[in-house]
Design a protein around this motif. Structure first.
Motif, PDB file in Angstrom:
ATOM      1  N   HIS A   1       0.854  -1.192   0.000  1.00 42.06           N
ATOM      2  CA  HIS A   1       0.000   0.000   0.000  1.00 42.06           C
ATOM      3  C   HIS A   1       0.887   1.238   0.000  1.00 42.06           C
ATOM      4  O   HIS A   1       1.684   1.431   0.912  1.00 42.06           O
ATOM      5  CB  HIS A   1      -0.922   0.002   1.223  1.00 42.06           C
TER       6      HIS A   1
ATOM      7  N   GLU B   1      -6.844   5.507  -3.177  1.00 38.35           N
ATOM      8  CA  GLU B   1      -7.873   4.556  -2.726  1.00 38.35           C
ATOM      9  C   GLU B   1      -7.582   3.140  -3.203  1.00 38.35           C
ATOM     10  O   GLU B   1      -7.276   2.918  -4.373  1.00 38.35           O
ATOM     11  CB  GLU B   1      -9.230   5.011  -3.267  1.00 38.35           C
ATOM     12  N   TYR B   2      -7.678   2.213  -2.277  1.00 36.03           N
ATOM     13  CA  TYR B   2      -7.556   0.790  -2.602  1.00 36.03           C
ATOM     14  C   TYR B   2      -8.936   0.144  -2.434  1.00 36.03           C
ATOM     15  O   TYR B   2      -9.640   0.441  -1.476  1.00 36.03           O
ATOM     16  CB  TYR B   2      -6.584   0.101  -1.645  1.00 36.03           C
TER      17      TYR B   2
ATOM     18  N   ASP C   1     -11.126  -3.772  -2.862  1.00 42.34           N
ATOM     19  CA  ASP C   1     -11.016  -5.226  -3.050  1.00 42.34           C
ATOM     20  C   ASP C   1     -12.180  -5.685  -3.893  1.00 42.34           C
ATOM     21  O   ASP C   1     -13.303  -5.210  -3.713  1.00 42.34           O
ATOM     22  CB  ASP C   1     -11.088  -5.960  -1.702  1.00 42.34           C
TER      23      ASP C   1
ATOM     24  N   LYS D   1      -6.757   5.058  -8.655  1.00 38.88           N
ATOM     25  CA  LYS D   1      -7.266   4.056  -7.708  1.00 38.88           C
ATOM     26  C   LYS D   1      -6.697   2.680  -8.035  1.00 38.88           C
ATOM     27  O   LYS D   1      -6.361   2.398  -9.192  1.00 38.88           O
ATOM     28  CB  LYS D   1      -8.782   4.011  -7.758  1.00 38.88           C
ATOM     29  N   VAL D   2      -6.640   1.841  -7.018  1.00 36.94           N
ATOM     30  CA  VAL D   2      -6.091   0.499  -7.201  1.00 36.94           C
ATOM     31  C   VAL D   2      -7.118  -0.524  -6.733  1.00 36.94           C
ATOM     32  O   VAL D   2      -7.704  -0.377  -5.655  1.00 36.94           O
ATOM     33  CB  VAL D   2      -4.789   0.344  -6.376  1.00 36.94           C
TER      34      VAL D   2
ATOM     35  N   ALA E   1      -7.607  -4.518  -5.944  1.00 35.47           N
ATOM     36  CA  ALA E   1      -7.011  -5.855  -5.771  1.00 35.47           C
ATOM     37  C   ALA E   1      -8.071  -6.882  -6.138  1.00 35.47           C
ATOM     38  O   ALA E   1      -9.137  -6.939  -5.517  1.00 35.47           O
ATOM     39  CB  ALA E   1      -6.573  -6.040  -4.326  1.00 35.47           C
TER      40      ALA E   1
END
Ligand code: ATP
Length: 229
Positions: free
Chosen positions: A148, A154-155, A157, A178-179, A181
């Motif tokens: 991170h 912003e992450y 899921d 933004k990411v 996962a």
């Protein structure tokens, strides 16, 4: 009906996955198929790198890599090839590629990569400019946990059990940086492993496992004696 300007909230994202694909394998294909299903996307472009900044230039010709990638794409019609980097004689810096793609489309840029690539992001050329141009979607790879970075706003899921909600999807269409996962299949395969197996295998040994890459790609490799020395 009155003409209205397209806006990024309604445009299909331009989904890109870069790599050397030397050779392409199921570790590329299967996690990406999961990703497309999770995101309800029906198109993704595989973008072979011409002169990689992080890796040595491959000993196999660009034509062979393209031909193998076309065979991988034939496995699933949602995949196509983006040849923008391969057509250029310059080092393939993703930030420059994204700027060029931006000139040609108004749709949001969604960049896909494995965890190892994402975790090395800070070593990428102008990485902070890069994340302002796109959103990044990370495929699971190995045991590495996702790093991170404080610079990333912003992450999120995303898994089959926890799909993105409307607000998250809207923000991925209208904002960048933004990411996400993605909970994708874990496949312990790499191009290096395949190249090494071909180089060190002798005639009496069993064929390279067809669990690692499509039979069509394997046949192509054998037909052209790639990676043998
Ligand atoms: P090499 O072994 O030559 O370094 P590679 O197998 O890592 O190659 P690349 O074509 O360099 O393959 O990788 C392109 C992208 O695919 C990278 O973002 C990488 O993280 C991702 N990737 C490769 N293999 C896997 C895998 N098994 N699972 C998830 N992502 C992968």
């Amino acid at each position: 009906m009155p003409y209205s300007e397209p806006n990024s909230a309604t445009l299909t994202p331009t989904a890109i996955f870069g790599g050397m694909f030397n050779p392409p394998h199921f570790g590329h294909l299967h996690p990406l198929q999961d990703a497309l299903n999770l995101l309800s996307l029906n198109k993704l472009a595989l973008m072979p790198c011409h002169i990689p900044p992080h890796k040595v230039t491959p000993e196999v010709s660009t034509e062979h890599r393209l031909a193998m990638l076309a065979l991988l794409c034939a496995e699933d019609r949602r995949f196509c090839i983006e040849d923008i980097e391969i057509r250029s004689n310059k080092t393939s810096y993703t930030v420059e590629t994204l700027k060029q793609l931006k000139k040609r489309t108004q749709s949001p840029l969604w960049l896909f990569m494995g965890t190892d690539s994402f975790n090395s992001l800070r070593s990428w050329h102008q990485w902070q400019s890069l994340i302002q141009l796109c959103n990044i979607f990370v495929l699971k790879r190995g045991r590495e946990a996702l790093l991170h970075f404080p610079e990333i706003s912003e992450y999120m899921d995303c898994s089959a059990k926890k799909p993105l909600n409307e607000a998250q999807l809207l923000s991925l269409h209208t904002q960048t940086g933004k990411v996400v996962a993605l909970e994708t299949k874990l496949l312990n395969v790499s191009s290096t492993q395949i190249r090494n197996e071909i180089r060190t295998r002798n005639e009496s040994e069993a064929k390279i496992s067809e669990a690692l890459l499509p039979e069509s790609v394997l046949n192509y490799i054998h037909k052209h004696h790639l990676y043998e020395s």
